[in-house]
Design an enzyme around this catalytic site. Structure first.
Site, PDB file in Angstrom:
ATOM      1  N   GLU A  98       0.812  -1.222   0.000  1.00 21.32           N
ATOM      2  CA  GLU A  98       0.000   0.000   0.000  1.00 21.32           C
ATOM      3  C   GLU A  98       0.848   1.276   0.000  1.00 21.32           C
ATOM      4  OE1 GLU A  98      -2.623  -3.182   1.895  1.00 21.32           O
ATOM      5  OE2 GLU A  98      -0.540  -2.524   2.139  1.00 21.32           O
TER       6      GLU A  98
ATOM      7  N   PHE B 291     -11.307  -7.349  13.987  1.00 21.40           N
ATOM      8  CA  PHE B 291     -10.207  -7.737  13.104  1.00 21.40           C
ATOM      9  C   PHE B 291      -9.930  -6.629  12.087  1.00 21.40           C
ATOM     10  CE2 PHE B 291      -8.819  -9.860   9.115  1.00 21.40           C
ATOM     11  CZ  PHE B 291      -7.574 -10.291   9.558  1.00 21.40           C
ATOM     12  N   GLN B 292      -8.679  -6.231  11.982  1.00 25.58           N
ATOM     13  CA  GLN B 292      -8.203  -5.176  11.078  1.00 25.58           C
ATOM     14  C   GLN B 292      -8.932  -3.848  11.293  1.00 25.58           C
ATOM     15  OE1 GLN B 292      -8.088  -6.730   7.002  1.00 25.58           O
ATOM     16  NE2 GLN B 292      -6.023  -7.517   7.383  1.00 25.58           N
TER      17      GLN B 292
ATOM     18  N   LYS C   6     -17.573  -0.841   6.111  1.00 20.09           N
ATOM     19  CA  LYS C   6     -18.024  -1.861   5.166  1.00 20.09           C
ATOM     20  C   LYS C   6     -19.535  -1.866   5.000  1.00 20.09           C
ATOM     21  CE  LYS C   6     -17.205  -6.696   3.923  1.00 20.09           C
ATOM     22  NZ  LYS C   6     -16.506  -7.955   4.305  1.00 20.09           N
TER      23      LYS C   6
ATOM     24  N   MET D 183      24.192   9.479   2.420  1.00 20.41           N
ATOM     25  CA  MET D 183      24.022  10.772   3.078  1.00 20.41           C
ATOM     26  C   MET D 183      24.316  10.670   4.571  1.00 20.41           C
ATOM     27  SD  MET D 183      23.489  13.913   2.461  1.00 20.41           S
ATOM     28  CE  MET D 183      22.533  14.182   0.964  1.00 20.41           C
TER      29      MET D 183
END
EC number: 2.2.1.6
Length: 687
Positions: A139, A201-202, A251, A582
């Site tokens: 993602e 969940f999630q 959802k 760097m």
């Protein structure tokens, strides 16, 4: 008269009133307030579909507020009581409404990754012909692809991910877009509303998590409000200073079916403006513009300091050149402003700042007037604030110069540096309004004589190759710049973050806007490859090159196969010095060459590229470089070129922390030889 004055003052107050984005009851005001700060014509705005019911803006916007309106007709009363209703969404699920709203917002590409909580939307867009869908491997890759797409196209990047880790994985791209002012609309799945707060969940409080890295965020509570929230998201992302917004989609909302018509005004993009407040703002801004013009006409040693804000409008670079030519003003840009002014113009000072051109830094320190356009005076540009622009401060005290700031975001004005004149609003629009007030100047012979002397004295320099030595990374950039531009194609360069990023900024010749895409404010390693994919999707005919370092590339190298899957012929250059360059540079300069965990084991990049479906090329010797660079840019599909470059090569000039812009460390071959000997001694010959 008293009433008129009161109304006018009220309008001005409203015009500049700061409205908190998180104040839910003020959501409608947020979008309106954003429009106050910028012009109605802006490069990043998505083009709205025309309203079919009545003209926009509504006729009432043109009515004098003191004029008594005529008695409404019976039809008008009926329309007021019964707003126009949109029946086109009745019977559709929230997911299907999302699909239609993307079409109404002229979205042509969505970057995303599916998951359980967002499946109603993914099911609705299955085989959708309304937009192209790009699937990353992570993602975070989707977010950076959307950023690259937005920077290359001027349209907001759209991201669609699931709840929980899917949502939290786009926090870094949102923070990156927030820092650099990139328009992005992120849609995240969420557990059903009945499960929120139960540690389902999630489940993740992504609205709370993203509060500090978005312009605005919202959780949609019902399918009826979904179109409104989508419209608000696009409007806020593209208004004023562009930036990311987040819309959280439970959802059950995306699975629900809309049963009743909803007001048409919530389903069509809005472009209405409050003309009363705009008129009040225009009067205030014109006063600032007149004062700015007076100072510019008075200045003897002016400098234009230009940031990414000039690129938010299609006419920005043209008006910048017009002002520079008209008044003979030299131009320096920030890292994100590169390309807004042709570096082959003799008035170009190149980039300023920590690793900027010494000439640009010296010019800013010696200028009696600094005209900042679409820039925010970040710490990488100013150096030590107390030492910044001493001559401009002296001129301000004497009433003959100082700092002028053209800026769309009120929060950036006087945040870091005190300005004498602030011109609030779209920088390009206000430059256009000021142009006729600027006196033409034939030449500034004394000022440019000094600038040209600095250019000869302080060019970008480095320890060049000797026969049989390792290739220098700066040489690769210079040669690639010529080879790529000799193709005659439109070239876009993206980078990761690190030394390679600065070398690209320094040694590439930047001539055109929207051709340099990099992570500036947040400095996100791994940005280059996914941003290149997004830019290539936006500009399929362009030659898109990701200039990367091995450490930065390792962060998101899984997106190599995404480039193949998306059919994007991106070119990936890896300057491989087997270190976090760097950071090791700072460890060399300030930590006595103690290289604490800054050397990583790399994969075989060529085998990796080939395993993922790309062509792989490698260069080890100087004599191989020219031919491989030509093969690299002429390859039809995606290709990866690894160049094994010299190690412990510093990026110079460099303004160390706490120093003024004119207190830079410049390249000195003798000093570099001494540093090499000292490094060998301190590390026992290991480095």
């Amino acid at each position: 008269m008293i009433r008129q004055s009161t109304l006018k003052n009220f309008a001005i107050k409203r015009c500049f009133q700061h409205i908190a984005y998180r104040n839910t009851p003020a959501m409608r005001s947020v979008a309106l307030a954003q429009r106050f700060y910028s012009s109605s014509s802006r490069y990043y705005s998505a083009s709205p579909l025309p309203a079919s019911k009545r003209p926009e803006p509504a006729p009432s916007f043109n009515v004098d507020p003191l004029e008594q309106p005529a008695e409404p007709s019976k039809l008008a009363k009926k329309l007021r009581a019964e707003p126009d209703m949109d029946t086109s969404f009745v019977g559709l699920t929230g997911g299907q409404i999302f699909n239609e709203m993307m079409s109404r917002q002229n979205v042509d590409t969505v970057f995303g990754y599916p998951g359980g909580a967002i499946l109603p939307v993914y099911d609705a867009i299955h085989n959708s012909d309304k937009f192209n869908f790009v699937l990353p491997k992570h993602e975070q890759g989707a977010g950076h692809m959307a950023e690259g797409y937005a920077r290359a196209s001027g349209k907001p990047g759209v991201v669609l991910v699931t709840s929980g880790p899917g949502a939290t994985n786009v926090v870094t791209p949102m923070a990156d877009a927030f820092a650099d002012g990139i328009p992005m609309v992120v849609f995240t799945g969420q557990v059903p509303t009945s499960a929120i707060g139960t540690d389902a969940f999630q489940e993740a409080d992504v609205v709370g998590i993203s509060r500090s890295c978005t312009k605005w965020n919202v959780m949609v509570k019902s399918v009826e409000e979904l179109p409104l929230r989508i419209n608000e998201a696009f409007e806020i992302a593209t208004s004023g200073r562009p930036g990311p917004v987040l819309v959280d989609l439970p959802k059950d909302v995306t699975a629900a079916i809309l049963r009743n018509p909803i007001p048409t005004k919530t389903t069509l993009p809005s472009n209405a403006l409050n003309q009363l407040t705009s008129r009040a703002q225009d009067e205030f801004v014109m006063q600032s513009i007149n004062k700015a013009a007076d100072l510019i006409n008075l200045a003897k040693k002016p400098v234009l300091y230009v940031g990414a804000g000039i690129l938010n409008h299609a006419d920005g670079p043209r008006l910048l050149k017009e002002l520079s030519d008209r008044a003979q003003i030299p131009v320096t840009t920030t890292l994100q402003g590169l390309g807004s002014f042709d570096q082959e113009d003799p008035k170009s000072l190149d980039m300023l700042g920590m690793h900027g051109c010494a000439t640009a830094n010296l010019a800013v320190q010696n200028a009696d007037l600094i005209i900042a356009v679409g820039a925010r005076f970040d710490d990488r540009v100013t150096g030590n604030i107390s030492k910044f622009a001493p001559e401009a401060r002296r001129a301000a005290a004497e009433g003959r110069g100082g700092i002028i700031h053209f800026e769309v975001s009120p929060k950036n004005i006087n945040k870091v540096v005190q300005t004498q004149i602030a011109v609030e609003g779209d920088a390009t629009t206000n430059l256009g309004k000021m142009m006729s007030k600027i006196f033409p100047v034939k030449e500034r012979s004394e000022w440019f004589a000094q600038i040209n002397k600095w250019k000869k004295e302080y060019p970008y320099a480095y320890m060049e190759e000797t026969p049989g030595s390792k290739i220098k990374p700066q040489t690769v950039i210079k040669k690639l710049s010529k080879v790529a531009n000799d193709t005659g194609r439109h070239v876009i360069v993206t980078t990761g973050v690190g030394q390679h990023q600065m070398w690209a900024a320094q040694h590439w010749t930047w001539r055109n806007p929207h051709t340099f895409i990099t992570s500036g404010g947040l400095g996100t390693m791994g940005y280059g490859l996914p941003a290149a994919i997004g830019a290539q999707v936006a500009k399929p005919e362009s030659l898109v090159i990701d200039i990367d370092g091995d450490a930065s590339f390792n962060m998101t190298l899984t997106e190599l196969s995404s480039a193949v899957q998306a059919g994007t012929p991106v070119k990936i250059l890896i300057l491989n010095n087997e270190e976090q360059g760097m950071v090791t540079q700072w460890q060399s300069l300030f930590y006595e060459h103690r290289y604490s965990h800054t050397h990583q084991l790399n994969p075989d990049f060529i085998k990796l590229a080939e395993a993922m479906g790309l062509k792989g090329l490698r260069v080890k010797k100087q004599e191989e470089l020219d031919a491989k660079l030509k093969e690299f840019v002429s390859t039809k599909g995606p290709v990866l070129l690894e160049v094994e470059v010299d190690k412990k090569v510093p990026v110079l000039p460099m303004v160390a922390g706490g120093s003024g812009l004119d207190e830079f460390i410049n390249f000195d071959p003798e000093v570099e030889r001494q540093q090499t000997e000292l490094r060998h001694k301190r590390t026992g010959g290991k480095h």
